[in-house]
Enzyme design. Structure first.
Site, PDB file in Angstrom:
ATOM      1  N   ARG A 128       0.806  -1.237   0.000  1.00  0.00           N
ATOM      2  CA  ARG A 128       0.000   0.000   0.000  1.00  0.00           C
ATOM      3  C   ARG A 128       0.837   1.284   0.000  1.00  0.00           C
ATOM      4  NH1 ARG A 128      -3.166  -3.111   3.619  1.00  0.00           N
ATOM      5  NH2 ARG A 128      -4.856  -4.106   2.471  1.00  0.00           N
ATOM      6  N   LYS A 150       3.542  11.267 -11.345  1.00  0.00           N
ATOM      7  CA  LYS A 150       2.674  10.447 -12.205  1.00  0.00           C
ATOM      8  C   LYS A 150       3.401   9.134 -12.476  1.00  0.00           C
ATOM      9  CE  LYS A 150      -0.173  13.683 -14.798  1.00  0.00           C
ATOM     10  NZ  LYS A 150      -0.499  14.223 -16.130  1.00  0.00           N
ATOM     11  N   GLU A 192      10.123  18.031 -24.712  1.00  0.00           N
ATOM     12  CA  GLU A 192       9.475  18.423 -23.454  1.00  0.00           C
ATOM     13  C   GLU A 192      10.044  19.756 -22.956  1.00  0.00           C
ATOM     14  OE1 GLU A 192       6.901  16.797 -22.427  1.00  0.00           O
ATOM     15  OE2 GLU A 192       7.105  14.658 -22.824  1.00  0.00           O
ATOM     16  N   LYS A 234       7.988  22.858 -13.917  1.00  0.00           N
ATOM     17  CA  LYS A 234       7.180  21.671 -13.573  1.00  0.00           C
ATOM     18  C   LYS A 234       6.891  21.644 -12.071  1.00  0.00           C
ATOM     19  CE  LYS A 234       5.839  17.114 -14.256  1.00  0.00           C
ATOM     20  NZ  LYS A 234       5.852  15.905 -15.017  1.00  0.00           N
ATOM     21  N   GLU A 244      -3.863  17.106 -11.091  1.00  0.00           N
ATOM     22  CA  GLU A 244      -4.374  17.545 -12.393  1.00  0.00           C
ATOM     23  C   GLU A 244      -5.874  17.839 -12.394  1.00  0.00           C
ATOM     24  OE1 GLU A 244      -2.354  15.765 -15.802  1.00  0.00           O
ATOM     25  OE2 GLU A 244      -4.203  15.982 -16.920  1.00  0.00           O
ATOM     26  N   ARG A 248      -2.348  21.726 -14.107  1.00  0.00           N
ATOM     27  CA  ARG A 248      -1.396  20.678 -14.507  1.00  0.00           C
ATOM     28  C   ARG A 248      -1.709  20.105 -15.889  1.00  0.00           C
ATOM     29  NH1 ARG A 248       1.494  15.871 -10.957  1.00  0.00           N
ATOM     30  NH2 ARG A 248       2.691  15.060 -12.726  1.00  0.00           N
ATOM     31  N   ASN A 252       0.274  18.792 -20.648  1.00  0.00           N
ATOM     32  CA  ASN A 252      -0.042  17.806 -21.680  1.00  0.00           C
ATOM     33  C   ASN A 252      -0.127  18.412 -23.072  1.00  0.00           C
ATOM     34  OD1 ASN A 252      -0.280  15.453 -20.031  1.00  0.00           O
ATOM     35  ND2 ASN A 252      -2.136  16.349 -19.192  1.00  0.00           N
ATOM     36  N   HIS A 255       0.165  16.212 -26.104  1.00  0.00           N
ATOM     37  CA  HIS A 255       0.102  14.812 -25.684  1.00  0.00           C
ATOM     38  C   HIS A 255      -1.132  14.076 -26.214  1.00  0.00           C
ATOM     39  CE1 HIS A 255       3.407  16.024 -23.193  1.00  0.00           C
ATOM     40  NE2 HIS A 255       3.499  14.856 -22.597  1.00  0.00           N
ATOM     41  N   HIS A 259      -0.022  10.922 -27.841  1.00  0.00           N
ATOM     42  CA  HIS A 259      -0.367   9.595 -27.329  1.00  0.00           C
ATOM     43  C   HIS A 259      -1.089   8.780 -28.403  1.00  0.00           C
ATOM     44  CE1 HIS A 259      -0.180  10.742 -22.755  1.00  0.00           C
ATOM     45  NE2 HIS A 259       1.009  10.552 -23.296  1.00  0.00           N
ATOM     46  N   HIS A 272       8.353   8.779 -27.253  1.00  0.00           N
ATOM     47  CA  HIS A 272       7.337   9.642 -26.639  1.00  0.00           C
ATOM     48  C   HIS A 272       7.580  11.113 -27.004  1.00  0.00           C
ATOM     49  CE1 HIS A 272       4.496  11.128 -23.669  1.00  0.00           C
ATOM     50  NE2 HIS A 272       5.443  11.895 -23.168  1.00  0.00           N
TER      51      HIS A 272
HETATM   52  P1  NAD Z   1      13.049   5.447 -21.955  1.00  0.00           P
HETATM   53  O1  NAD Z   1      12.898   5.287 -20.520  1.00  0.00           O
HETATM   54  O2  NAD Z   1      12.578   4.348 -22.840  1.00  0.00           O
HETATM   55  O3  NAD Z   1      14.581   5.760 -22.267  1.00  0.00           O
HETATM   56  C1  NAD Z   1      14.972   5.949 -23.600  1.00  0.00           C
HETATM   57  C2  NAD Z   1      16.135   5.018 -23.992  1.00  0.00           C
HETATM   58  O4  NAD Z   1      17.334   5.545 -23.453  1.00  0.00           O
HETATM   59  C3  NAD Z   1      16.007   3.611 -23.434  1.00  0.00           C
HETATM   60  O5  NAD Z   1      16.515   2.708 -24.390  1.00  0.00           O
HETATM   61  C4  NAD Z   1      16.914   3.654 -22.210  1.00  0.00           C
HETATM   62  O6  NAD Z   1      17.393   2.400 -21.832  1.00  0.00           O
HETATM   63  C5  NAD Z   1      18.024   4.524 -22.705  1.00  0.00           C
HETATM   64  N1  NAD Z   1      18.797   5.245 -21.716  1.00  0.00           N
HETATM   65  C6  NAD Z   1      18.369   5.770 -20.548  1.00  0.00           C
HETATM   66  N2  NAD Z   1      19.343   6.483 -19.992  1.00  0.00           N
HETATM   67  C7  NAD Z   1      20.418   6.377 -20.787  1.00  0.00           C
HETATM   68  C8  NAD Z   1      21.722   6.924 -20.752  1.00  0.00           C
HETATM   69  N3  NAD Z   1      22.089   7.777 -19.797  1.00  0.00           N
HETATM   70  N4  NAD Z   1      22.584   6.582 -21.728  1.00  0.00           N
HETATM   71  C9  NAD Z   1      22.196   5.777 -22.744  1.00  0.00           C
HETATM   72  N5  NAD Z   1      20.970   5.267 -22.865  1.00  0.00           N
HETATM   73  C10 NAD Z   1      20.092   5.582 -21.893  1.00  0.00           C
HETATM   74  O7  NAD Z   1      12.297   6.760 -22.471  1.00  0.00           O
HETATM   75  P2  NAD Z   1      12.193   8.241 -21.885  1.00  0.00           P
HETATM   76  O8  NAD Z   1      12.146   9.109 -23.071  1.00  0.00           O
HETATM   77  O9  NAD Z   1      13.183   8.505 -20.848  1.00  0.00           O
HETATM   78  O10 NAD Z   1      10.769   8.239 -21.190  1.00  0.00           O
HETATM   79  C11 NAD Z   1       9.594   8.014 -21.924  1.00  0.00           C
HETATM   80  C12 NAD Z   1       8.548   7.483 -20.994  1.00  0.00           C
HETATM   81  O11 NAD Z   1       8.281   8.443 -19.991  1.00  0.00           O
HETATM   82  C13 NAD Z   1       7.229   7.198 -21.668  1.00  0.00           C
HETATM   83  O12 NAD Z   1       6.723   5.973 -21.236  1.00  0.00           O
HETATM   84  C14 NAD Z   1       6.337   8.330 -21.216  1.00  0.00           C
HETATM   85  O13 NAD Z   1       4.989   7.965 -21.170  1.00  0.00           O
HETATM   86  C15 NAD Z   1       6.881   8.592 -19.851  1.00  0.00           C
HETATM   87  N6  NAD Z   1       6.612   9.936 -19.361  1.00  0.00           N
HETATM   88  C16 NAD Z   1       6.100  10.037 -18.111  1.00  0.00           C
HETATM   89  C17 NAD Z   1       5.866  11.297 -17.584  1.00  0.00           C
HETATM   90  C18 NAD Z   1       5.375  11.421 -16.173  1.00  0.00           C
HETATM   91  O14 NAD Z   1       5.012  12.520 -15.767  1.00  0.00           O
HETATM   92  N7  NAD Z   1       5.384  10.358 -15.408  1.00  0.00           N
HETATM   93  C19 NAD Z   1       6.159  12.437 -18.323  1.00  0.00           C
HETATM   94  C20 NAD Z   1       6.686  12.290 -19.592  1.00  0.00           C
HETATM   95  C21 NAD Z   1       6.914  11.017 -20.109  1.00  0.00           C
HETATM   96  N1  GLY Z   2       3.940  14.967 -18.031  1.00  0.00           N
HETATM   97  C1  GLY Z   2       2.709  15.532 -17.610  1.00  0.00           C
HETATM   98  C2  GLY Z   2       2.570  15.671 -16.133  1.00  0.00           C
HETATM   99  O1  GLY Z   2       3.443  15.313 -15.385  1.00  0.00           O
HETATM  100  O2  GLY Z   2       1.561  16.114 -15.674  1.00  0.00           O
END
Ligand code: NAD
Ligand code: GLY
Length: 371
Positions: A128, A150, A192, A234, A244, A248, A252, A255, A259, A272
């Protein structure tokens, strides 16, 4: 390519959420230095979760920053957006249970947004709710996903459809990790960064237009400045509206379109940030059709994306109907009313739920497709 060393002390920002407030530390060389992680550990049990790409580069360095008297376990997951599933999260829960972790444990997410989102969700649900720390290693995760709580996974029918709000105890951004990031991933993160300028800070957008070559060349000072400003915006928005209910949603921008692209193309085909970049241009074009942006404004958005190395067209085989079918599932929608983040001006975003359907459909039909 390497980052030039910075002499300045790490920057410390704060996400102000009362008793759940937490710091964001930004700077070079933070991984491996015990002073950044130790204050945020909930107990002696620590599980570092990372993936097979990041582990060989940074796992040992991170573990060097954890004291010898801790019980440290590690879990190395496969890489990729397609692995952002409940099955992967179950693997984290399995590992925690097999190692006998109790509620006073800490999960550390070492990696990009995929790892961060999954580890946060695993932490939100395990017994939990247990502590977790974000150690983002992509630019996208450093400026966006690691901050704000998130967490979650994808569902075949929609992106990030299963999840929870669960804040980390701290965010540790070691800018040195960007030295190994592939250029395409750097560009995805820049989408972003551009987003913050578009929604909130026209002066920052102007600075980005000048600084983009330095950012793409991994100039340490420029990257640090971009990360700090992005995280500050942020943090301010999350503090004002954690779950949100209002402002907030502006985070997006792009997005809803993005998405739809990610889900339609199959998770991982478009990054992404690439999908969000194209989505922001679609939002800008739509804003212009509503009379809010000038053609020059739209040209600036397109030029910023081009300078960042991001697509300015939608996938070739994606029809307006494909977009609409996916967009109807967007989490922002209320009572089946489509709510879009649009731009009243550069640096001034709003949520709009009264776009005439024919205007949206015309935009979706006319928007350029990739060759
Ligand atoms: P990712 O986590 O897939 O990383 C991208 C690639 O880079 C992967 O292959 C990873 O292994 C590699 N990598 C990571 N760090 C590295 C480094 N220092 N050197 C070499 N390679 C490295 O993708 P991302 O772009 O980091 O994140 C995208 C994800 O984040 C999506 O799923 C998206 O929905 C999510 N997201 C979430 C939020 C949120 O608020 N929670 C906001 C934006 C995006
Ligand atoms: N990436 C959108 C949020 O964190 O709200």
């Amino acid at each position: 390519m390497s980052l030039s060393p910075l002499s300045a002390a790490p920057c410390r920002l704060q996400v102000a959420l009362g008793s759940r407030s937490y710091p964001i530390h930004i700077g070079p060389g933070l991984l491996g230095d015990p002073q950044w992680l130790a204050p945020h550990l909930a107990g002696r049990q620590v599980m570092v979760v990372t993936n097979e790409t990041v582990a060989p580069r940074y796992l040992a360095r991170l573990k060097a920053g954890l004291a010898d008297d801790l019980e440290v376990h590690e879990l190395v997951l496969p890489d990729g957006e397609a692995t952002k599933t409940l099955e992967s999260v179950e693997r984290i829960w399995d590992a925690l249970l097999e190692a006998g972790f109790n509620r006073r444990c800490t999960l550390i997410a070492l990696g990009g947004g995929v790892i961060g989102d999954m580890v946060g969700f695993a932490a939100a649900c395990y017994q939990r709710g247990v502590a977790f720390i974000q150690v983002p290693t992509t630019l996208l995760a450093q400026v966006d996903s690691s901050v704000g709580g998130k967490t979650g996974v994808n569902h075949p029918l929609g992106k990030n459809m299963i999840g929870a709000f669960w804040q980390p105890r701290a965010v540790l951004i070691d800018t040195d990790t960007l030295t190994t990031l592939p250029p395409r991933e750097l560009s995805a993160g820049l989408a972003e960064v551009i987003k913050y300028g578009l929604i909130r800070d026209a002066a920052f957008l102007g600075w980005l237009e000048t600084a983009m070559p330095a950012l793409r060349a991994l100039d340490a000072a420029a990257l640090t400045q971009a990360i700090e400003r992005s995280c500050a915006i942020k943090a301010e928005i999350v503090a004002a509206d954690e779950t949100e209910q209002g402002v907030r949603a502006l985070l997006n921008l792009g997005h809803t379109f993005g998405h739809a692209i990610e889900a339609h193309q199959g998770y991982g085909a478009w990054l992404h940030g690439e999908a969000v970049g194209a989505g922001m241009l679609m939002a800008a074009e739509l804003s212009a059709r509503l009379g809010w942006l000038t053609p020059d404004d739209v040209t600036r958005v397109r030029a910023s994306l081009e300078a960042a190395g991001l697509p300015q067209a939608a996938p070739r085989a994606m029809s307006a109907a494909d977009f609409l079918a996916r967009m109807r599932l967007d989490k922002k929608n209320v009572d089946s009313r489509l709510r879009l983040v649009l731009l009243r001006g550069l640096g001034d975003a709003c949520v709009h739920d009264a776009t005439p359907p024919e205007t949206l459909e015309a935009l979706l039909d006319d928007f350029p497709r990739q060759p």
